[in-house]
Design a protein around this motif. Structure first.
Motif, short mmCIF file in Angstrom:
data_model
loop_
_atom_site.label_atom_id
_atom_site.label_comp_id
_atom_site.label_asym_id
_atom_site.label_seq_id
_atom_site.Cartn_x
_atom_site.Cartn_y
_atom_site.Cartn_z
N ASP A 325 25.35 28.74 -8.73
CA ASP A 325 25.77 30.07 -9.15
C ASP A 325 24.69 31.12 -8.99
O ASP A 325 24.92 32.30 -9.22
CB ASP A 325 26.26 30.04 -10.60
N SER A 326 23.48 30.70 -8.58
CA SER A 326 22.38 31.66 -8.39
C SER A 326 21.27 30.97 -7.61
O SER A 326 21.20 29.73 -7.57
CB SER A 326 21.84 32.13 -9.74
N PRO A 327 20.37 31.74 -7.01
CA PRO A 327 19.21 31.12 -6.35
C PRO A 327 18.35 30.31 -7.32
O PRO A 327 17.75 29.31 -6.93
CB PRO A 327 18.44 32.33 -5.80
N ARG A 328 18.29 30.74 -8.59
CA ARG A 328 17.50 30.00 -9.57
C ARG A 328 18.10 28.60 -9.79
O ARG A 328 17.36 27.60 -9.86
CB ARG A 328 17.45 30.75 -10.90
N THR A 329 19.44 28.52 -9.90
CA THR A 329 20.07 27.21 -10.05
C THR A 329 19.82 26.35 -8.82
O THR A 329 19.50 25.16 -8.93
CB THR A 329 21.59 27.38 -10.25
N ALA A 330 19.96 26.96 -7.63
CA ALA A 330 19.70 26.22 -6.40
C ALA A 330 18.26 25.72 -6.36
O ALA A 330 17.99 24.56 -5.98
CB ALA A 330 19.99 27.11 -5.20
N LEU A 331 17.33 26.57 -6.77
CA LEU A 331 15.91 26.19 -6.79
C LEU A 331 15.69 24.99 -7.70
O LEU A 331 14.94 24.07 -7.34
CB LEU A 331 15.08 27.39 -7.26
N SER A 332 16.35 24.97 -8.84
CA SER A 332 16.18 23.86 -9.78
C SER A 332 16.69 22.54 -9.20
O SER A 332 16.28 21.47 -9.64
CB SER A 332 16.90 24.17 -11.10
N LEU A 333 17.59 22.64 -8.21
CA LEU A 333 18.16 21.45 -7.57
C LEU A 333 17.48 21.13 -6.24
O LEU A 333 17.91 20.23 -5.52
CB LEU A 333 19.66 21.64 -7.36
N GLN A 362 6.35 29.70 -10.05
CA GLN A 362 6.38 30.38 -11.34
C GLN A 362 7.82 30.61 -11.80
O GLN A 362 8.15 30.43 -12.98
CB GLN A 362 5.64 31.71 -11.26
N ALA A 363 8.69 30.99 -10.85
CA ALA A 363 10.10 31.19 -11.20
C ALA A 363 10.73 29.88 -11.64
O ALA A 363 11.57 29.85 -12.56
CB ALA A 363 10.86 31.75 -9.99
N GLN A 364 10.35 28.79 -11.01
CA GLN A 364 10.90 27.48 -11.37
C GLN A 364 10.46 27.08 -12.78
O GLN A 364 11.24 26.51 -13.55
CB GLN A 364 10.43 26.44 -10.35
N GLN A 365 9.22 27.40 -13.16
CA GLN A 365 8.72 27.02 -14.48
C GLN A 365 9.17 27.97 -15.57
O GLN A 365 9.22 27.59 -16.75
CB GLN A 365 7.18 26.95 -14.44
N GLY A 366 9.50 29.21 -15.20
CA GLY A 366 9.94 30.18 -16.19
C GLY A 366 8.83 31.11 -16.62
O GLY A 366 7.63 30.78 -16.54
N ALA A 367 9.23 32.29 -17.10
CA ALA A 367 8.26 33.33 -17.44
C ALA A 367 7.37 32.96 -18.61
O ALA A 367 6.24 33.46 -18.74
CB ALA A 367 9.00 34.63 -17.74
N LEU A 368 7.84 32.09 -19.49
CA LEU A 368 7.07 31.76 -20.68
C LEU A 368 6.00 30.69 -20.43
O LEU A 368 5.15 30.44 -21.28
CB LEU A 368 8.01 31.29 -21.80
N LYS A 369 6.08 30.04 -19.29
CA LYS A 369 5.12 28.99 -18.96
C LYS A 369 4.31 29.43 -17.75
O LYS A 369 4.57 29.05 -16.61
CB LYS A 369 5.85 27.68 -18.68
N ARG A 370 3.33 30.28 -18.00
CA ARG A 370 2.55 30.87 -16.93
C ARG A 370 1.64 29.85 -16.27
O ARG A 370 1.04 29.01 -16.94
CB ARG A 370 1.69 32.02 -17.46
N ILE A 371 1.56 29.93 -14.95
CA ILE A 371 0.65 29.07 -14.21
C ILE A 371 -0.76 29.64 -14.36
O ILE A 371 -0.99 30.84 -14.16
CB ILE A 371 1.03 29.00 -12.73
N ALA A 372 -1.70 28.80 -14.71
CA ALA A 372 -3.07 29.25 -14.90
C ALA A 372 -3.65 29.79 -13.59
O ALA A 372 -3.35 29.26 -12.52
CB ALA A 372 -3.93 28.09 -15.41
#
Length: 504
Positions: A325-333, A362-372
């Motif tokens: 339903d979105s590029p984010r969902t596709a990315l997660s798969l 970063q998008a895959q991990q989410g905004a709250l889990k910033r990559i160092a």
């Protein structure tokens, strides 16, 4: 040809960006009534030379002469007033304005101090008619596909009293008929005495249209040649400074029984621009997609990757139905998409190489889990080395990179999330033959490591070279999928261009 005096010359042009010398004492000239091609690898200095010729930047040294007079250009507007017009590879018009407004932006006809809309639209129709374009001048430019926008940009450039016309990759978004129409216009401009700079990575087009070729390498002049006296293989070797790389098809495994081993399947997928598409992909398979402009190539890519919602159809991963339903969902798969439009749907030009490479992760991990920051640098450094991205300085703004290296940054970003399916829409458009070979080899290596790839290209030989099988699109439908080994460029062209016969 009278070579007593060129129409336009750059003498001793030198351009520096900090410690980098982009142009090193380059001489360049163009003659009236000629088409002149500027050739070189990405990063050779072609774009810098064009910018120096068209007032975008002032050389650190050298002189520009037009029609015997020395010019001091401080802006592109100065160049246009002098008779030098440019159409860049990346369309620089305003999509929210109408076609007529874009054609006459900055030179609108006025009446009593106000823009005369009726006369502007009438003039726009005349300008478009010169190119044989039948489009509504009142419609917003952004409602048209990239090919039409490119033609509008060219129409704008030739609508003034032009002496020198610079075309930077003008055919990159055009189909065969539109290319033929553009070439007709170029030939007419030649007859009027216009000097035309034609920059293209399509060697067939260069040899069809050009009278003269100048080759740059690493910011230096290699030489100027009459096209009729320069063999194609010699041209490529002058560009590369070494023997031409061999563009060979990769070794292919057996993919005869895709239905039984497919991990990704699409059935009757339908969305805007594509209808009833069936696609199957085995692990490690490359599916080439071939079709004319408007056949639905990009629409298929966007449907397969969740960019556009499906109107109908089913997508399965490992035989389980999924809702992309979105590029984010596709990315997660593990399904990722590389757009044909690097500037607006790909890279963030003012961000660094490192920041661009880390975006998808970063998008895959989410905004709250910033990559160092140290992890970003380590990630970027590893991919810069793996893909041979130049320059290797990961803090370099990505907008300063050549087209081939920008494409590698996009690939690095997507590969960083360890995808299972990679959909590449025109990944080698507008890049030189050396970078093209590298991208094609990367695709082959990724497939050899089990990654499935959908590879879309307007270049039929490239589709055959890279793909295990080829899906052929016409009028928004996949009309046939066949093994690459069973086709050659001529038979594939016949399939993509053949009109569908009406049902009896």
């Amino acid at each position: 040809m009278d070579e007593a005096r060129p129409l336009v010359e750059l003498r001793g042009a030198t351009v520096r960006f900090g410690s980098t010398v982009a142009l090193d004492n380059v001489d360049f000239r163009m003659f009236a009534g000629e088409v002149h091609s500027l050739m070189g690898e990405n990063g050779a200095g072609k774009s810098t030379l064009i910018k120096a010729l068209t007032g975008v930047l002032a050389p650190d040294a050298g002189v520009l002469i037009l029609d015997g007079q020395t010019l001091h250009l401080s802006s592109p507007l100065d160049a246009q007033r002098a008779g030098i017009s440019t159409v860049y590879q990346e369309i620089d018009l305003l999509p929210n304005l109408s076609v007529a407004e874009n054609l006459q932006l900055g030179r609108e006809p006025r009446r009593l101090g106000l823009i005369d809309v009726r006369r502007m639209r009438s003039r726009a129709r005349d300008i478009l008619a010169d190119l044989g374009l039948d489009i509504d001048p009142t419609a917003p430019l952004g409602t048209f596909p990239l090919a039409v926008q490119q033609l509008v940009a060219i129409a704008r450039a030739i609508s003034t009293d032009v002496k020198v016309l610079v075309l930077d990759e003008p055919t990159s978004s055009l189909d065969l008929d539109e290319v033929a129409e553009l070439f007709r216009v170029i030939r007419e401009l030649k007859q009027r005495g216009v000097a035309i700079l034609f920059v293209s990575h399509f060697l067939d087009q260069v040899y069809e249209m050009s009278d003269r070729i100048t080759v740059l390498r690493d910011g230096r002049l290699v030489g100027e040649y009459l096209t009729t006296e320069l063999l194609r293989i010699d041209l490529v070797e002058k560009m590369l400074g070494k023997q031409m790389p061999v563009l060979t098809s990769r070794e292919r495994g057996e993919v005869d029984d895709v239905d039984h081993e497919a991990f990704y399947s699409a059935r009757a997928v339908t969305t805007s621009g594509i209808a009833d598409a069936d696609v199957d992909l085995a692990p490690g398979e490359v599916l080439g997609v071939a079709g004319l402009l408007g056949s639905g190539r990009t629409a298929l890519a966007r449907a397969l990757t969740g960019v556009d919602r499906l109107g109908a159809g089913i997508i399965r991963l490992e035989r389980e139905d999924v809702d992309l339903d979105s590029p984010r969902t596709a990315l997660s798969l593990g399904v990722v998409y590389s757009s044909e439009n690097r500037r607006t749907e790909g890279l963030v030009g003012d961000m660094s190489i490192a920041q661009n490479i880390a975006l998808a992760l970063q998008a895959q991990q989410g905004a709250l889990k910033r990559i160092a920051p140290e992890q970003v640098r380590e990630l970027a450094t590893s991919w810069v080395e793996a893909l041979n991205i130049k320059p290797a300085n990961i803090d370099t703004p990505v907008r300063t990179l050549s087209g081939g290296n920008q494409q590698k940054v996009m690939l690095a970003r997507l590969l960083a999330v360890s995808p299972r399916l990679l959909v590449l829409d025109e990944p080698t458009r507008g890049i030189d033959v050396g970078a093209k070979v590298e991208i094609q080899r990367l695709v082959g290596e990724m497939a050899d490591n089990g990654l499935s790839v959908v590879f879309i290209s307007a270049e039929l030989e490239e589709v055959l070279r890279v793909g295990d099988r080829v899906a052929i699109l016409r009028d928004g439908r996949i009309v046939e999928t066949t093994h690459s080994a069973d086709l050659n460029p001529d038979t594939l062209l016949a399939l993509v261009a053949r009109p569908d016969l009406p049902e009896a």
